[in-house]
Design an enzyme around this catalytic site. Sequence first.
Site, PDB file in Angstrom:
ATOM      1  N   ILE A 152       0.856  -1.175   0.000  1.00  0.00           N
ATOM      2  CA  ILE A 152       0.000   0.000   0.000  1.00  0.00           C
ATOM      3  C   ILE A 152       0.896   1.229   0.000  1.00  0.00           C
ATOM      4  O   ILE A 152       2.069   1.156   0.366  1.00  0.00           O
ATOM      5  CB  ILE A 152      -0.980   0.023   1.200  1.00  0.00           C
ATOM      6  CG1 ILE A 152      -0.234  -0.090   2.537  1.00  0.00           C
ATOM      7  CG2 ILE A 152      -2.017  -1.073   1.075  1.00  0.00           C
ATOM      8  CD1 ILE A 152      -1.159  -0.053   3.749  1.00  0.00           C
ATOM      9  N   ASP A 153       0.358   2.350  -0.413  1.00  0.00           N
ATOM     10  CA  ASP A 153       1.155   3.555  -0.593  1.00  0.00           C
ATOM     11  C   ASP A 153       1.679   4.102   0.733  1.00  0.00           C
ATOM     12  O   ASP A 153       1.116   3.840   1.805  1.00  0.00           O
ATOM     13  CB  ASP A 153       0.329   4.640  -1.295  1.00  0.00           C
ATOM     14  CG  ASP A 153      -0.098   4.234  -2.692  1.00  0.00           C
ATOM     15  OD1 ASP A 153       0.653   3.492  -3.341  1.00  0.00           O
ATOM     16  OD2 ASP A 153      -1.191   4.646  -3.119  1.00  0.00           O
TER      17      ASP A 153
END
Length: 347
Positions: A152-153
């Site tokens: 995930i970012d």
Amino acid sequence: MTAYTVPNDDLEDDLHEHHRFVIAKGQQALRIDKFLMNAIENTTRSKIQKAADSGSIFVNDIAVKSNYKVKPDDVVRVMLEHPPYEHLLKGENIPLDIVYEDDQVIVINKPVGMVVHPGHGNYSGTLVNALAYHFDNLPMNSSERPGLVHRIDKDTSGLLVVAKTELAMDYLTKQFAAKTSEREYVAIVWGDVKEDEGTIEGNIDRHVSNRMQMAVYPEGEKGKPAVTHYKVLERLGYVTLISCRLETGRTHQIRVHMKYIGHTLFNDERYGGNAILKGTTFTKYKQFVDNCFKVLPRQALHAKTLGFEHPITKEFMRFDTEIPQDMVDCIEKWRVYSKAQSYSEDE
């Protein structure tokens, strides 16, 4: 074009590839220093020009100067004398919020601001650095990153599963590819989402002119298929609280898909959500939104729920996390504001 030919043998033996780009069909003529400045995160034009002057930027295996203009199908490579720093992985004693662990898997609640794996500009302080310190002999994924099944970012919080064995890596990777895992996110988006629920479909690939962004393309044109199912949780006037369930897992998928349908994530700087996209022109409203940005200084996205079938027991395991406090505070501010104000979607 100012260039000189470098034999391929010397190129491979003495230099290491740090970046590679294949220029898209629709790319207009653009100086290579400008192209790379947009394509590479955390760099400057002067650094790129210096790299070109030292013979480190290649187009189709020919070193070029910074005034070279890229054209469709060019293969651009940045080659340096040292290997990429992400290949020099060092374990770091960084605390981890471990939600669950057994001899096959680890479920981690990643905080905002932590990069998942080393990359350009982020060679330490990542989740992978922490994993390398806390766990021995994690299996490598196809990108040679220990334990990672998905990512995930940096400024997205929430749940990740990490594989501890080769069996778990293979089993979980196949689940994600087969779309049988469960991934649900909570997001705040700009605008009043009209439909209570819906599905967004559209291939995702790199943006033609801004390589730091992804974009949606018609089916068959380019990119990989992507499917996002969304549901409205609460309408808050000029913004909406939604949940998003991923059927696929493309880079920036929720951020790109929501922008595509006109509902950019709140305070998503990369995709323009850090501007006032809906609302009035009143100064007090602008001050209110600025205060919300300060309360939530990142894109409003949290990986809340993660589910998968355990590689050994075959039990379907589901994990859930609380929405982080910065998002909770922002939601509450909008909740109070929306009750006190009337608004028009056309404003």
